[in-house]
Write an enzyme that holds these catalytic residues in place. Structure first.
Site, PDB file in Angstrom:
ATOM      1  N   PRO A  88       0.919  -1.575  -0.052  1.00 16.15           N
ATOM      2  CA  PRO A  88       0.454  -0.159  -0.209  1.00 16.15           C
ATOM      3  C   PRO A  88       0.899   1.340   0.269  1.00 16.15           C
ATOM      4  CG  PRO A  88      -0.921  -1.291   1.544  1.00 16.15           C
ATOM      5  CD  PRO A  88       0.609  -2.441   0.890  1.00 16.15           C
ATOM      6  N   GLU A 115       0.513  -7.809   8.771  1.00 16.76           N
ATOM      7  CA  GLU A 115       0.449  -6.693   8.839  1.00 16.76           C
ATOM      8  C   GLU A 115       1.643  -5.811   8.202  1.00 16.76           C
ATOM      9  OE1 GLU A 115      -0.606  -3.003  10.411  1.00 16.76           O
ATOM     10  OE2 GLU A 115      -1.554  -5.038  10.603  1.00 16.76           O
ATOM     11  N   ARG A 152      -2.202  -7.621 -21.657  1.00 15.62           N
ATOM     12  CA  ARG A 152      -3.168  -7.112 -22.407  1.00 15.62           C
ATOM     13  C   ARG A 152      -2.664  -6.225 -23.324  1.00 15.62           C
ATOM     14  NH1 ARG A 152      -6.409  -2.837 -22.480  1.00 15.62           N
ATOM     15  NH2 ARG A 152      -8.109  -3.925 -23.289  1.00 15.62           N
ATOM     16  N   ASP A 167      -7.726   2.796 -25.409  1.00 14.27           N
ATOM     17  CA  ASP A 167      -8.347   2.350 -24.647  1.00 14.27           C
ATOM     18  C   ASP A 167      -8.563   4.433 -23.255  1.00 14.27           C
ATOM     19  OD1 ASP A 167      -8.898  -0.305 -24.566  1.00 14.27           O
ATOM     20  OD2 ASP A 167      -6.675  -1.015 -23.977  1.00 14.27           O
TER      21      ASP A 167
END
Length: 247
Positions: A88, A115, A152, A167
């Site tokens: 994160p 954690e 992709r 896109d």
């Protein structure tokens, strides 16, 4: 490309054997391997986590199972693999990063739980990446999303290069609205310009709608976008229309 994923829940990557990513494997464009690093834990209980030195909440992934698993992964070529730690606190993943990673010969994803990580694991890593400003229970979902976004973009995976060049985010703008048959569905009609067959008018309509959607939904993208003269005129017109509505 070869992709290796380290996880204690390798069964979570079943969806990557389906759809576009699965077809890429069938074509031989992609090799996808998952590794349960719990199998390389040397302690009797096969634990892969432990309490942090100095105290604190939660448990940390231990370095030994990760290092030993990494030692067993073959190197695809002389060029070192990009080793991605799902964290994160890492750099936020975006389309530009997906395009960059799609040029690599080998990617290795390390999926954490608990954690956090023993800091020494990061000596193996080339990139710390986050899916966004939120916390998941583990790195598996984030890795699945990133693998799908990257694969992709590998040449030969999609039918045409243009399939992903238009896109959202690839061009720097959000994608324009699109329609298919029927022409009139429950009173909602396809814009006439798309039925005209006039390629230049269609191009201009799509560009303006792409700019409109970006201005309305993600104006922050325009801060980094460098519009050409035609786009500047369209943006000025769109902004004037918005101002008229406000007034």
């Amino acid at each position: 490309m070869r992709i290796d994923i380290l996880s204690i829940f390798p069964e979570m990557f079943g969806p990557l054997n389906q759809s576009i990513v699965g077809k890429a494997q069938d074509k031989g464009i992609l090799e996808l391997h998952t590794h349960d690093f719990r199998e390389n834990a040397t302690n009797k209980q096969r634990h892969v986590d432990d309490m942090p030195y100095g105290g604190g909440q939660g448990m940390l992934l231990m370095p030994q199972p990760i290092f030993d698993t990494m030692d067993k992964i073959p190197q695809k070529s002389e060029k070192p693999a990009r080793v991605i730690l799902l964290d994160p606190a890492g750099k936020k993943f975006d389309q530009k990063m997906a395009e960059e990673l799609s040029q690599e010969e080998q990617l290795i994803f390390i999926c954490g739980h608990y954690e956090g990580y023993d800091e020494r694991i990061k000596t193996l890593v080339t990139d710390e990446i986050s899916l966004g400003d939120f916390v998941l229970t583990g790195g598996e979902v984030a890795a699945t999303v990133m693998v799908d976004a990257v694969v992709r973009l590998i040449p030969g995976v999609l039918g045409k290069v243009a399939s992903h060049e238009d896109d959202s985010f690839s061009s720097g703008l959000l994608e324009y609205p699109q329609y298919t048959r029927p022409e009139d569905f429950r009173g909602m009609k396809v814009p006439e310009v798309l039925m005209s067959g006039h390629h230049e008018n269609i191009r201009k309509w799509r560009l303006k709608e792409s700019l409109r959607k970006t201005l309305e939904r993600r104006p922050d993208l325009l801060d980094k976008y460098e519009p050409n003269e035609e786009e500047l005129k369209m943006l000025q017109s769109l902004r004037e229309n918005v101002q008229d509505v406000v007034e």
